[in-house]
Design a protein around this motif. Structure first.
Motif, PDB file in Angstrom:
ATOM      1  N   ILE A   1       3.863  -1.010   3.740  1.00 20.96           N
ATOM      2  CA  ILE A   1       3.363  -0.146   3.629  1.00 20.96           C
ATOM      3  C   ILE A   1       4.060   1.589   3.413  1.00 20.96           C
ATOM      4  CG2 ILE A   1       1.245   2.175   4.653  1.00 20.96           C
ATOM      5  CD1 ILE A   1       0.834  -0.619   6.776  1.00 20.96           C
ATOM      6  N   VAL A   2       3.507   2.581   1.927  1.00 13.14           N
ATOM      7  CA  VAL A   2       4.832   3.229   2.567  1.00 13.14           C
ATOM      8  C   VAL A   2       3.462   4.810   2.938  1.00 13.14           C
ATOM      9  CG1 VAL A   2       5.643   5.378   0.717  1.00 13.14           C
ATOM     10  CG2 VAL A   2       6.024   3.052   0.866  1.00 13.14           C
ATOM     11  N   SER A   3       3.961   5.796   3.708  1.00  7.35           N
ATOM     12  CA  SER A   3       2.965   6.452   4.476  1.00  7.35           C
ATOM     13  C   SER A   3       3.828   7.611   5.494  1.00  7.35           C
ATOM     14  CB  SER A   3       2.214   5.012   5.655  1.00  7.35           C
ATOM     15  OG  SER A   3       1.026   6.554   6.221  1.00  7.35           O
ATOM     16  N   HIS A   4       3.187   9.120   5.865  1.00 12.87           N
ATOM     17  CA  HIS A   4       3.516   9.602   6.380  1.00 12.87           C
ATOM     18  C   HIS A   4       2.511   9.783   7.634  1.00 12.87           C
ATOM     19  CE1 HIS A   4       5.409  10.861   2.224  1.00 12.87           C
ATOM     20  NE2 HIS A   4       6.510  12.328   3.167  1.00 12.87           N
ATOM     21  N   ASP A   5       1.766   9.504   7.595  1.00 14.61           N
ATOM     22  CA  ASP A   5       1.011   8.624   8.159  1.00 14.61           C
ATOM     23  C   ASP A   5       1.475   8.298   9.886  1.00 14.61           C
ATOM     24  OD1 ASP A   5      -1.106   8.443  10.474  1.00 14.61           O
ATOM     25  OD2 ASP A   5      -2.956   8.069   8.970  1.00 14.61           O
TER      26      ASP A   5
ATOM     27  N   LEU B   1       0.906  -0.897  -0.063  1.00 14.49           N
ATOM     28  CA  LEU B   1      -0.412   0.068   0.248  1.00 14.49           C
ATOM     29  C   LEU B   1       0.873   1.171   0.085  1.00 14.49           C
ATOM     30  CD1 LEU B   1      -2.751  -0.943   3.051  1.00 14.49           C
ATOM     31  CD2 LEU B   1      -3.137  -1.297   0.411  1.00 14.49           C
ATOM     32  N   ASP B   2       0.671   2.010  -0.703  1.00 16.40           N
ATOM     33  CA  ASP B   2       1.560   3.397  -1.516  1.00 16.40           C
ATOM     34  C   ASP B   2       0.417   4.864  -0.189  1.00 16.40           C
ATOM     35  OD1 ASP B   2       3.419   4.806  -1.377  1.00 16.40           O
ATOM     36  OD2 ASP B   2       3.392   4.695  -3.549  1.00 16.40           O
ATOM     37  N   GLU B   3       0.633   5.330   0.496  1.00 20.18           N
ATOM     38  CA  GLU B   3      -0.045   5.941   1.164  1.00 20.18           C
ATOM     39  C   GLU B   3      -1.673   6.036   1.319  1.00 20.18           C
ATOM     40  OE1 GLU B   3       0.922   8.386   2.722  1.00 20.18           O
ATOM     41  OE2 GLU B   3       3.033   8.862   1.873  1.00 20.18           O
ATOM     42  N   PRO B   4      -2.068   4.560   1.921  1.00 21.26           N
ATOM     43  CA  PRO B   4      -3.702   4.401   2.014  1.00 21.26           C
ATOM     44  C   PRO B   4      -4.567   4.939   2.346  1.00 21.26           C
ATOM     45  CG  PRO B   4      -1.972   3.125   3.179  1.00 21.26           C
ATOM     46  CD  PRO B   4      -1.112   3.993   2.307  1.00 21.26           C
TER      47      PRO B   4
END
Length: 641
Positions: free
Chosen positions: A214-218, A186-189
């Protein structure tokens, strides 16, 4: 093991993006991938999914290998959907093989009725496969996932083309979850998701039976979900055990350790070099000096630790202390538009703000949060009263930097606001937010959203406001810049009123919350974590009441049906046994749910999520308990009928 990367490298235009990266992914891993913008996170995902080839210097390098059992699901932003289909039609496509198998079974049943048993073995195989894959409950699965992702009712019959970009992304996630790959990428889900949907997705993924990358800034999402974090920095990948908070602690500890090791080795090298220089030419000590020199040559040198000085240094100050009561809002409306097109979002809102409070304003997109910030500043018309006390100086961060002149350069914007500042003073101020070199001469209209945000922070530092009003301050910022603004707000002793979807920021900064909902609002005199506890408790109570109403309705119908029916002694005995069984099943459901709640709390603890085997065991137990609850519900419905 599902996936293995060995010495994966990628170079773009002479710049090393990935440098000999290696990684293994096991069946139950929940891996977060973090790093500054442009560090190579998306490049890594593209290499894994096969849309990009790694660079290879020999056959053993750049190897991406999957286990035979691995099925990969990759979230493509607004991709992979047929815009002509309805939502239900698009989701049903996931189960086409299942539907075809069931259709074939119906055809074989007709053949058997006609006396043709030639396909009986095929029927048995298909039946076993359908049952093993829960093929008769596909619509229940679809509705459960869609409801969790915020789609229900008439939306299920709408065509995909009629939804917004954010809604299509949510549909992509729903479809991907229904496919149930054992490696989910998942990319920025969490982009385009509201709090409730993110919370549902978190819980779903925490007990997901496959691996998740997961790639995320969250950061809050990474904290709640991940069992390990991979940081990409300067082309390399370093894996840390635990969630995001554990990663931050370990990275700081590693930085301190590497710095000490480097400094100690430099001291040792200096001593050896000094000894060699002083004793090499002396006959009596030549051999000892040569020995030291060989020791130096064989020494494995520790690379000097890299210190990223590009992080913003933000600090908000003020000179004038306002009174204790800062703001009073009474019987105000929140409305948008003008004339006949004016729409009221909230009829009547009243609240007070006291000195030093940090108030987060939350709610769904389009609910009126940004409008409320403008109303309390008198920027748009409204009903009711908004009264600021004396000695209040407001500093306002507007979302997307809309209050900036896009035709000016970065330097000109500050000179225009503060003519008394010299070029050197302006450059020093900009350097604090990492505007350096030729970047200060770029026009505001061409710089990135993150750079515009940093420019706004520089302006706010110069304004010295004792009340900060911020509208989505962490949008467009990388992780390091988010941490910088959070630290600045945490250390700031003045009053803060801010709108944000960033749960990590809300959790760290807010001590009060105002939630806007459809047509109304609600105040919470607590921080974000307590608010989430309240929200979960209310959702659990709603579910409990809904279940109780469902069973009460079924029981009433059964009672009415049986009221006019004579029952023999055997029937009454059977009915008593049925009721006893129902009570037993209901008691088991309560016990199972309590155990699930306990396990869910346990897997959020560091000692659990940092232990792979323990975490896997508890997730498996949750899955089994949920299956038992579903079985009991089905038995209860059958007994009611």
């Amino acid at each position: 093991m599902l996936l293995s990367l060995t010495n994966v490298s990628k170079i773009f235009n002479g710049k090393i993006v990935l440098d000999n990266v290696s990684l293994t992914v096991d069946e139950s891993d929940k891996i977060g991938i973090v790093g500054n913008n442009g560090c190579g996170k998306s490049t890594l995902l593209k290499i894994i999914t096969g849309s990009l080839e790694p660079d290879r210097t020999n056959e053993k390098d750049g190897v991406v290998s999957f286990a035979a059992k691995t099925s990969v699901g990759y979230l493509e932003q607004m991709g992979g959907l047929d815009s002509r289909n309805t939502v239900m039609e698009e989701m049903q496509k996931v189960f086409e093989p299942m539907h075809k198998a069931i259709e074939r079974m119906r055809a074989i049943e007709l053949e058997i009725e006609r006396g043709d048993n030639f396909s009986a073995d095929e029927y048995q195989q298909l039946s076993s496969w359908v049952e093993a894959n829960d093929g008769y409950n596909t619509e229940v699965k679809i509705r459960t996932i869609l409801n969790g992702m915020g789609f229900s009712g008439d939306q299920l019959d709408r065509t995909v083309s009629g939804f917004s970009g954010g809604e299509k992304t949510r549909l992509c996630i729903a479809k991907l979850l229904l496919e149930e790959p054992n490696l989910l990428i998942l990319d920025e889900p969490t982009n385009h998701l509201d709090f409730k949907t993110i919370m549902w997705l978190e819980e779903y993924l925490r007990t997901y039976r496959g691996a998740v990358m997961i790639v995320s800034h969250d950061r809050y999402f990474l904290d709640r979900l991940c069992t390990s974090i991979c940081e990409i920095e300067r082309g390399g990948l370093q894996r840390y055990k635990g969630n995001y908070s554990a990663f931050i602690r370990q990275r700081e500890e590693n930085d301190v350790r590497r710095e000490r090791e480097y400094e100690q080795q430099q001291k040792d090298i200096a001593k050896l070099e000094d000894y060699v220089a002083r004793n090499l030419v002396r006959a009596s000590t030549t051999k000892m000096a040569q020995s030291r020199r060989r020791q130096l040559e064989k020494m494995e040198r520790i690379e000097k630790p890299f210190h990223d000085e590009k992080h913003a240094k933000i600090h908000f100050t003020y000179a004038v202390e306002p009174p204790l009561d800062v703001l009073k809002v009474k019987n105000s409306d929140i409305s948008v538009g003008e004339g006949a097109g004016r729409k009221t979002l909230v009829d009547d809102i009243s609240f007070e703000v006291r000195r030093g409070e940090k108030i987060g304003i939350i709610g769904d997109n389009g609910i009126g949060k940004s409008t409320l910030l403008k109303i309390i500043q008198g920027l748009i018309p409204h009903e009711g009263t908004v009264r600021w006390n004396t000695n209040v100086k407001i500093s306002y961060f507007e979302q997307e930097g809309k209050n900036l002149n896009r035709e000016l350069t970065v330097m000109e914007e500050l000179h225009d606001r503060y003519p008394s500042l010299s070029d050197l003073e302006v450059r020093n101020l900009l350097a604090q937010v990492r505007f350096v070199g030729e970047n200060v001469f770029k026009e505001i209209g061409v710089i990135s959203g993150g750079e515009r945000a940093k420019l706004c922070f520089a302006i706010m530092m110069q304004e010295h406001g004792n009340v900060l009003i911020l509208d989505e301050p962490t949008n467009h910022l990388d992780l390091a810049s988010k941490e910088a603004i959070e630290t600045a707000l945490e250390e700031y002793t003045g009053t803060v009123i801010f709108v944000s979807h960033d749960r990590y920021l809300l959790s760290r900064i807010s001590d009060r919350l105002i939630e806007l909902t459809n047509g109304t609002y609600r105040e919470y005199n607590c921080g974000f974590e307590k608010y989430l506890d309240i929200l979960r408790a209310e959702q659990a109570e709603e579910k409990k009441l809904a279940d109780a109403a469902k069973f009460a309705k079924a029981a009433e119908a059964a009672k009415a049906k049986q009221a006019k029916t004579y029952r023999s002694k055997q029937q009454r005995s059977a009915d008593a046994a049925r009721k006893n069984e129902m009570r037993r099943l209901e008691k088991e459901i309560d016990e199972f749910q309590k155990r699930i709640d306990d396990l869910t709390e346990e897997i959020g603890r560091e000692e659990v999520y940092s232990d792979y085997e323990l975490m896997s065991g508890k997730c498996a137990e949750i899955d089994e308990l949920k299956r038992k609850i579903d079985d009991n519900f089905e038995k209860l419905i059958e007994l009611d009928e």
